[in-house]
Design a protein around this motif. Structure first.
Motif, short mmCIF file in Angstrom:
data_model
loop_
_atom_site.label_atom_id
_atom_site.label_comp_id
_atom_site.label_asym_id
_atom_site.label_seq_id
_atom_site.Cartn_x
_atom_site.Cartn_y
_atom_site.Cartn_z
N UNK A 92 -33.91 15.56 -3.40
CA UNK A 92 -33.81 16.03 -4.78
C UNK A 92 -32.79 17.16 -4.86
N UNK A 93 -31.93 17.09 -5.86
CA UNK A 93 -30.91 18.12 -6.01
C UNK A 93 -31.54 19.46 -6.33
N UNK A 94 -30.92 20.53 -5.85
CA UNK A 94 -31.40 21.86 -6.10
C UNK A 94 -30.90 22.39 -7.43
N UNK A 95 -31.13 23.68 -7.63
CA UNK A 95 -30.73 24.35 -8.86
C UNK A 95 -29.90 25.56 -8.50
N UNK A 96 -28.82 25.78 -9.25
CA UNK A 96 -27.88 26.85 -8.93
C UNK A 96 -27.58 27.69 -10.16
N UNK A 97 -27.06 28.88 -9.89
CA UNK A 97 -26.63 29.80 -10.95
C UNK A 97 -25.16 30.13 -10.71
N UNK A 98 -24.40 30.21 -11.79
CA UNK A 98 -23.01 30.64 -11.72
C UNK A 98 -22.85 31.86 -12.62
N UNK A 99 -22.47 32.98 -12.03
CA UNK A 99 -22.41 34.24 -12.75
C UNK A 99 -21.17 34.32 -13.65
N UNK A 100 -21.22 35.28 -14.58
CA UNK A 100 -20.09 35.50 -15.47
C UNK A 100 -18.84 35.91 -14.72
N UNK A 101 -19.00 36.70 -13.65
CA UNK A 101 -17.84 37.12 -12.87
C UNK A 101 -17.16 35.92 -12.22
N UNK A 102 -17.96 34.99 -11.71
CA UNK A 102 -17.39 33.80 -11.08
C UNK A 102 -16.79 32.85 -12.12
N UNK A 104 -36.36 26.14 -3.94
CA UNK A 104 -37.74 26.17 -4.42
C UNK A 104 -37.87 26.43 -5.91
N UNK A 105 -36.77 26.31 -6.65
CA UNK A 105 -36.84 26.57 -8.09
C UNK A 105 -37.79 25.59 -8.77
N UNK A 106 -37.73 24.33 -8.37
CA UNK A 106 -38.62 23.32 -8.94
C UNK A 106 -39.95 23.33 -8.19
N UNK A 107 -41.04 23.48 -8.93
CA UNK A 107 -42.35 23.61 -8.30
C UNK A 107 -42.82 22.33 -7.63
N UNK A 108 -42.61 21.18 -8.25
CA UNK A 108 -43.02 19.91 -7.68
C UNK A 108 -41.79 19.02 -7.53
#
Length: 332
Positions: free
Chosen positions: A1-11, A324-328
């Motif tokens: 299962x694909x994970x979850x990511x964050x991209x910041x304003x600076x990036x 681990x962002x997605x609980x199940x």
């Protein structure tokens, strides 16, 4: 299962800087995909507040087909009172969803994305709708959007040699003129509204809730007006012009100037066509009229730019993954 990511304003900003031509191309492709029918772009939803009538938070859900094949939603606030505190008027996030599974892929800071796609749309319109390079440019509004519009116009080779800047706040007009002089060696100057309206290319980038350009004002043949903020013009000013839209149905809402023109006339005879139609040679225009481009701002454009940034960030290792962002992760 694909994970979850964050991209910041600076990036986001680091990826956008110097990539204006690429962003314009992403916006062009998104317009053509939308024109072909391979998108879903519902109405924007406006969350308003009784005690803050000038403030709003807008939800723009969308699906963009074609090569992107991505869904998502932009959640963008506009709180004009922030400006008096020296803070940005707008802030936003963009969520990208995987089209196969529906699961969120990433959360991205999106104020920069929103400004970039708006400016790229304007730059694309300026090059597609202008009969000749403008000798003068009038900018009404002196904020972040105005600055970004000029950045993308410059990248699209639209001359900024002589710019007239008008803002009700003299400090904002001065800030924009100083920026244009320093960055583009422009003969930019703070001007009256009348001087800005008389330029070959006129940009509206304000937070005006209702029209203030008077009904009797007429733009001259050959002028191009980028009606980015959508509510500056009295509806009568649109009727003698060629009126080009990003999406006609979306623009005929929320008391935009085109919506007011529709209410005034009881129809849409003043509509000339869409920018995608112009790009494809499907729209006939009149050389003896001015042209007004009114883009409501489509969620598919945010997805186009956001997904392109996501792919670049993935390649360059800029994404912050959240294990681990997605609980199940399994059904059973």
């Amino acid at each position: 299962m694909a994970g979850f990511s964050v991209l910041s304003g600076n990036d986001v900003q680091a990826l956008l800087d110097g990539s204006e031509k690429d962003v314009i191309e992403q916006v062009r492709a998104a317009y053509l995909t939308h024109h072909s029918g391979d998108t879903v772009n519902p109405d924007s939803y406006f969350l308003r507040f009784p005690e803050k009538p000038d403030a709003r938070i807008i939800a723009l859900p969308a699906y963009l087909g074609g090569e992107a094949g991505v869904a998502g939603i932009k959640w963008i606030s506009s709180f004009p009172a922030n400006v008096a505190k020296g803070e940005p008027r707008a802030s936003a996030v963009l969520v990208l969803n995987d089209y196969d599974t529906g699961r969120p892929l990433a959360l991205m800071e999106a104020a920069g994305i929103s400004a970039a796609r708006t400016a790229a749309s304007a730059a694309l319109a300026a090059t597609a709708l202008s009969a000749a390079a403008p000798a003068t440019v009038g900018v009404v509004g002196g904020g972040v959007i105005a600055r970004t519009l000029c950045q993308y116009l410059h990248a699209a080779a639209v001359p900024l040699d002589r710019v007239h800047c008008h803002d009700l706040d003299p400090a904002s007009a001065k800030a924009l003129t100083d920026h244009l002089r320093g960055r583009y060696d422009s003969d930019a100057r703070a001007s009256t509204l009348e001087a800005a309206l008389d330029c070959d290319l006129v940009l509206f980038a304000t937070t005006a809730p209702t029209p203030y350009v008077p009904a009797e004002h007429r733009f001259r043949p050959g002028q191009l007006v980028l009606n980015i903020s959508l509510r500056d013009l009295a509806p009568e000013t649109l009727l003698p012009a060629d009126n080009v839209f990003d999406d006609v149905e979306h623009c005929m809402k929320a008391n935009t100037s085109p919506h007011l023109a529709e209410q005034l006339t009881g129809g849409r005879d003043f509509v000339t066509g869409t920018l995608a139609g112009v790009l494809l040679g499907e729209v006939a225009r009149h050389p003896d009229r001015p042209t007004v481009f009114s883009p409501f701002g489509l969620g598919v454009l945010d997805l186009a730019v956001g997904h392109w940034l996501y792919r670049r960030a993935l390649e360059e290792g800029r994404l912050t993954e959240l294990p681990g962002f997605f609980g199940e992760t399994r059904r059973w």
